[in-house]
Scaffold this active site. Structure first.
Site, mmCIF file in Angstrom:
data_model
loop_
_atom_site.group_PDB
_atom_site.id
_atom_site.type_symbol
_atom_site.label_atom_id
_atom_site.label_comp_id
_atom_site.label_asym_id
_atom_site.label_seq_id
_atom_site.Cartn_x
_atom_site.Cartn_y
_atom_site.Cartn_z
ATOM 1 N N SER A 1 29.152 -25.846 -16.555
ATOM 2 C CA SER A 1 29.304 -25.221 -17.715
ATOM 3 C C SER A 1 27.901 -24.732 -18.075
ATOM 4 O O SER A 1 27.037 -25.555 -18.220
ATOM 5 C CB SER A 1 30.127 -26.084 -18.524
ATOM 6 O OG SER A 1 30.345 -25.410 -19.873
ATOM 7 N N ALA B 1 27.550 -13.705 -18.262
ATOM 8 C CA ALA B 1 28.860 -13.146 -18.194
ATOM 9 C C ALA B 1 29.890 -14.118 -18.476
ATOM 10 O O ALA B 1 31.256 -14.162 -18.670
ATOM 11 C CB ALA B 1 29.507 -12.424 -16.773
ATOM 12 N N LYS C 1 37.139 -15.473 -23.589
ATOM 13 C CA LYS C 1 37.437 -14.037 -24.113
ATOM 14 C C LYS C 1 38.753 -13.917 -24.554
ATOM 15 O O LYS C 1 38.888 -12.700 -25.003
ATOM 16 C CB LYS C 1 37.369 -13.384 -22.867
ATOM 17 C CG LYS C 1 38.091 -13.413 -21.655
ATOM 18 C CD LYS C 1 38.065 -12.208 -20.585
ATOM 19 C CE LYS C 1 38.892 -12.217 -19.604
ATOM 20 N NZ LYS C 1 38.864 -11.149 -18.590
ATOM 21 N N ILE D 1 26.653 -10.078 -21.465
ATOM 22 C CA ILE D 1 27.962 -8.911 -21.363
ATOM 23 C C ILE D 1 28.652 -9.111 -22.571
ATOM 24 O O ILE D 1 29.295 -10.201 -22.778
ATOM 25 C CB ILE D 1 28.747 -9.479 -19.912
ATOM 26 C CG1 ILE D 1 27.768 -9.427 -18.805
ATOM 27 C CG2 ILE D 1 29.721 -8.514 -20.079
ATOM 28 C CD1 ILE D 1 26.937 -8.184 -18.445
ATOM 29 N N LYS E 1 34.942 -6.167 -29.235
ATOM 30 C CA LYS E 1 35.489 -6.760 -30.067
ATOM 31 C C LYS E 1 34.346 -7.565 -31.297
ATOM 32 O O LYS E 1 34.729 -8.098 -32.269
ATOM 33 C CB LYS E 1 36.331 -7.898 -29.613
ATOM 34 C CG LYS E 1 37.514 -7.311 -28.929
ATOM 35 C CD LYS E 1 38.290 -8.236 -28.289
ATOM 36 C CE LYS E 1 39.622 -7.618 -27.630
ATOM 37 N NZ LYS E 1 39.259 -6.528 -26.472
ATOM 38 N N VAL F 1 45.988 -6.342 -19.705
ATOM 39 C CA VAL F 1 47.151 -5.730 -19.882
ATOM 40 C C VAL F 1 47.881 -5.218 -18.646
ATOM 41 O O VAL F 1 49.325 -5.637 -18.237
ATOM 42 C CB VAL F 1 47.209 -4.318 -20.847
ATOM 43 C CG1 VAL F 1 46.450 -3.384 -20.224
ATOM 44 C CG2 VAL F 1 48.587 -4.160 -21.422
#
Length: 633
Positions: A349, A371, A375, A413, A417, A463
Site C-alpha cells: 500500500s 496511479a 476513485k 494521475i 473531479k 459506466v
C-alpha cells in the site's frame, strides 16, 4: 418504382380535382346538379385540371417523398390548393361563366381535405405494402435457403469492393448486399461489382425502409473517426444490426470476409480524432531506465505498464495492493515477450511509507507514475477518512520518496473531479495536485507534474461495464439524471497522452488533456442498447436513479484561476501552477491528520484546505442552470 408512384399520384389528383367540384355542386344544389351548371363544368373541366396540375408541379408536390411527409409538405399542399382554386374562380369570372360563390367555397374546402387525406392514405398503404413485401422477401429467402440478412453497404470505394466481391464467394448463404451508398455523387446510379449505388449516405433511413434492410455494413476506413461517428449516428436511427470494416490491411489476408468485419463499439460513436503519439521523446525517457507504476494493476495503471513495456525499460516495477490484478498483468506481460528479468511485481500500500522507502532504496526508479488511488465517488463519500489516508497521504509518501531518492520525474494521475470539487474523492485529488506543485519548488532534481483528464471508457467501475452487467441481467440500465454529461476517452489514448505529457514535463505543471466534446450519459445508454441489437425503452428500459452523493451534472477540466498554455501536442494543455508553498501545504496536511485523529468533521477540514470544495447539503451537485449560484455561494 418512384416514377410509378409519381404517376399514380398525378392521376389521383386529376380525379380528386374533378370529384371535388362535382361534390361541391351536389351540396350547393341539394343533391341535384342543374343541367346548366353541369354543362358549365363540362366546358371548364380541362382548364380546371390543367390549372391544378400546373400549380402542383410548380409547388414541387410530386417531388416530395410521401412516406416522410412533414408539416412543411402539408403547408405546400395547402398553399397549392388555395392558389389553384383562386385561379380557377378568377378564370370563371373573367369568362363570365362563374359558378355561385358558395360553390367555390365548398370546392376549396373539399379539395383541400381530399388532397391531404390522399397523401396520408398513400403513406398508410405504402407502409402496409412495405411490411407485406418485407415479410414475403424474408419468407422466400428463408424457404429457398438464400440470404438470411439483407445488407446495405456504406461506402463504394476499395473497402466496399472487397466486401462485395468476397460476400459473393463466402457470405451468400448468410448476408446478401442489396445496395450501396456513397458520398461521392459521381458514383451514384452506377454499380459496385453488380451492387447498385443508390445515393448519398445521409439517406440511410429511406433506403433501409425501401429495400427492407436489416444489416448495415460501414466500409469507409479513409473517412476519419469524426465522419465515421456521424455515419454511425445515422445508422443508429434504424433498427438494423451494424458491422464495421476493420481495415484494408486485414482484408489482404486469406481469412473469411466476416473476419474483416467487427461489431460497432461504443468508442466508435464518440467521434474522437486518433491520438498520434510522438514516440521519440517518450522512448528517450523510458528506454534503459527503471520505471515504477503505483496502482499498476488498475485500469490506467495496467495500460501504462503495457505501453511502457514496448519502450524497453531496464526494469518495470509494478506496485499494487490488489494481488489478483497484479498477477494477471504480470502473466500478460510475460506472455507478450517482456523479459522476466526486467519485471518486478510487488504487493503493498502507498500508505506504508516504510515499504515505499524499501522499494525506492532498492530499485531507485527514474520515473514514477502514481496511479494508486481510491476513485469511486459514492464510496468515498461514506469513507472520507480512507480517501484522505490513501489519496492524500499515500501521494505524499510516494512524492517524498521520489524526492529523497532523486527520481527524474514524478507523474500524478489526476482527474477532472479535482476542479471545483463537490465530493470527497475529487477534493482529495485536488490536494494531491497541490502536493505535486508545492513539493516541486523544494527540489531541482525531480520534475513533479500532474496529468488531469476525465472518464475513461471501460475502466473498472465505470459506466460501460455497469451497463454491460445490467444488460446481461435483462435490464433496466440505470442513469442518475437525464441531463448528466461527462467527458470520455479510451484507456489507451489516455495513457498515450500521459506518456506524451511526461516527456514535456519540466516541473510544477498540471497537464490538462483535451477530452473532446462531452457526452450525455443517457445517449450513451441508448446507443449501448442499440449496439446490442435491442431497442431502448422497448426491449430494455432506462431508469433514472437520482444524482449520487457528491456527483456533479457536469465536470470541468480547468479552474478559473488556472488558464491554459499550449504544448507541442494539440491535445495537451498546461494549467498555471498554484502559489501554495510546501510549508503552507504541510500545515494543511497536519490539520487534516489531526481532524482524522480527533474525529473532526472531515468535510469541513477538506473545505479548509480546498476552499473551492462545494459541500452540498444533500450530497449532490446543483443543476446545470444553478452552476454560477453554487460557485458564488
Amino acid at each position: 418504382m418512384y416514377i410509378f408512384y409519381k404517376s399514380i399520384l398525378l392521376v389521383s389528383d386529376i380525379l380528386l380535382v374533378n370529384m371535388a367540384l362535382l361534390v361541391a355542386l351536389i351540396l350547393r344544389f341539394d343533391l341535384s346538379i342543374p343541367s346548366a351548371y353541369f354543362e358549365m363544368y363540362m366546358d371548364q373541366f380541362i382548364v380546371l385540371t390543367l390549372i391544378h396540375l400546373v400549380v402542383n408541379i410548380s409547388f414541387r408536390l410530386y417531388k416530395c417523398l410521401l412516406k416522410y411527409i412533414t408539416t412543411r409538405e402539408l403547408l405546400y399542399i395547402g398553399g397549392a390548393t388555395l392558389l389553384s382554386c383562386l385561379l380557377f374562380a378568377s378564370y370563371g369570372h373573367l369568362r363570365g361563366t362563374a359558378f355561385p360563390g358558395t360553390v367555390y367555397i365548398f370546392y376549396t374546402i373539399i379539395l383541400l381535405l381530399m388532397m391531404i387525406l390522399s397523401r396520408f392514405s398513400y403513406k398508410f398503404v405504402n407502409r402496409i405494402l412495405s411490411k407485406f413485401s418485407k415479410s414475403y422477401i424474408l419468407f422466400k429467402d428463408h424457404f429457398n435457403g438464400v440470404a438470411k440478412h439483407r445488407a446495405l453497404l456504406i461506402g463504394a470505394g476499395d473497402a466496399g469492393a472487397i466486401i462485395v466481391r468476397e460476400s459473393k464467394k463466402s457470405l451468400k448463404q448468410h448476408t446478401k448486399i442489396i445496395a450501396a451508398l456513397d458520398d461521392d455523387k459521381v458514383k451514384h446510379r452506377s454499380s459496385l461489382n453488380g451492387v447498385p449505388i443508390l445515393g448519398a449516405i445521409e439517406n440511410i433511413e429511406k433506403y433501409v425502409e425501401n429495400y427492407n434492410i436489416d444489416t448495415i455494413i460501414v466500409a469507409i476506413p479513409s473517412a476519419g473517426v469524426v465522419r465515421i461517428a456521424e455515419v454511425l449516428a445515422l445508422c443508429n436511427k434504424t433498427d438494423c444490426r451494424l458491422k464495421i470494416f476493420s481495415g484494408i490491411s486485414s482484408a489482404i489476408s486469406d481469412d473469411a470476409p466476416s473476419a474483416h468485419l467487427r461489431n460497432v463499439k461504443i468508442e466508435d460513436l464518440l467521434g474522437r480524432e486518433e491520438i498520434v503519439l510522438d514516440s521519440t521523446p517518450v522512448k528517450e525517457n523510458i528506454v534503459g531506465r527503471t520505471i515504477l507504476v503505483t496502482g499498476g494493476g488498475g485500469s490506467i495503471g495496467s495500460e501504462l505498464c503495457r505501453q511502457i513495456s514496448a519502450f524497453k525499460p531496464d526494469r518495470l516495477v509494478i506496485f499494487d495492493i490488489y494481488e489478483n490484478n497484479a498477477y494477471d498483468l504480470q502473466n500478460e506481460l510475460l506472455r507478450n515477450g517482456f523479459p522476466k528479468s526486467s519485471l518486478t511485481v510487488l504487493i503493498g500500500s502507498v500508505r506504508d511509507k516504510g515499504k515505499l522507502e524499501e522499494i525506492f532504496s532498492l530499485y531507485k526508479p527514474d520515473i514514477v507514475f502514481h496511479a494508486a488511488a481510491h476513485k469511486h465517488v459514492p464510496l468515498m463519500e461514506d469513507s472520507p477518512s480512507e480517501a484522505i489516508k490513501n489519496n492524500v497521504f499515500g501521494t505524499l509518501n510516494v512524492a517524498l520518496c521520489a524526492r529523497e531518492y532523486r527520481s527524474r520525474k514524478f507523474v500524478l494521475i489526476s482527474t477532472d473531479k479535482a476542479v471545483n470539487p463537490t465530493n470527497v474523492m475529487g477534493t482529495t485529488k485536488r490536494i494531491c495536485e497541490l502536493i505535486v506543485q508545492s513539493i516541486n519548488r523544494t527540489t531541482t532534481h525531480t520534475d513533479f507534474v500532474a496529468v488531469r483528464f476525465g472518464n475513461v471508457l471501460g475502466s473498472n467501475g465505470s459506466v460501460i461495464p455497469l451497463f454491460r452487467r445490467q444488460l446481461e441481467d435483462g435490464g433496466p440500465l440505470t442513469v442518475t439524471h437525464p441531463d448528466i454529461i461527462r467527458y470520455f476517452m479510451t484507456i489507451p489514448e489516455a495513457v498515450r497522452l500521459i506518456l506524451q505529457a511526461m516527456s514535456f514535463a519540466e516541473g510544477g505543471e498540471i497537464f490538462v488533456l483535451d477530452m473532446g466534446q462531452p457526452v450525455k450519459i443517457l445517449d450513451l445508454a441508448e446507443n449501448f442498447i442499440r449496439l446490442s441489437g435491442l431497442e431502448p425503452y422497448k426491449d430494455v428500459d432506462i431508469v433514472f436513479t437520482g444524482l449520487r452523493p457528491g456527483e456533479k451534472l457536469y465536470e470541468e477540466l480547468l479552474m478559473d484561476e488556472e488558464g491554459i498554455a499550449k504544448t507541442p501536442n494539440k491535445k495537451i494543455f498546461i494549467g498555471h501552477p498554484s502559489s501554495m508553498t510546501f510549508v503552507e501545504l504541510t500545515e494543511h496536511l497536519k490539520y487534516l491528520h489531526n481532524a482524522i485523529e480527533s474525529g473532526f468533521d472531515l468535510r469541513e477540514a477538506l473545505h479548509h484546505v480546498v476552499p473551492t470544495y462545494r459541500i452540498s447539503p444533500n450530497g449532490c451537485d446543483t443543476p446545470l442552470g444553478e452552476k454560477d449560484t453554487a460557485q458564488a455561494g
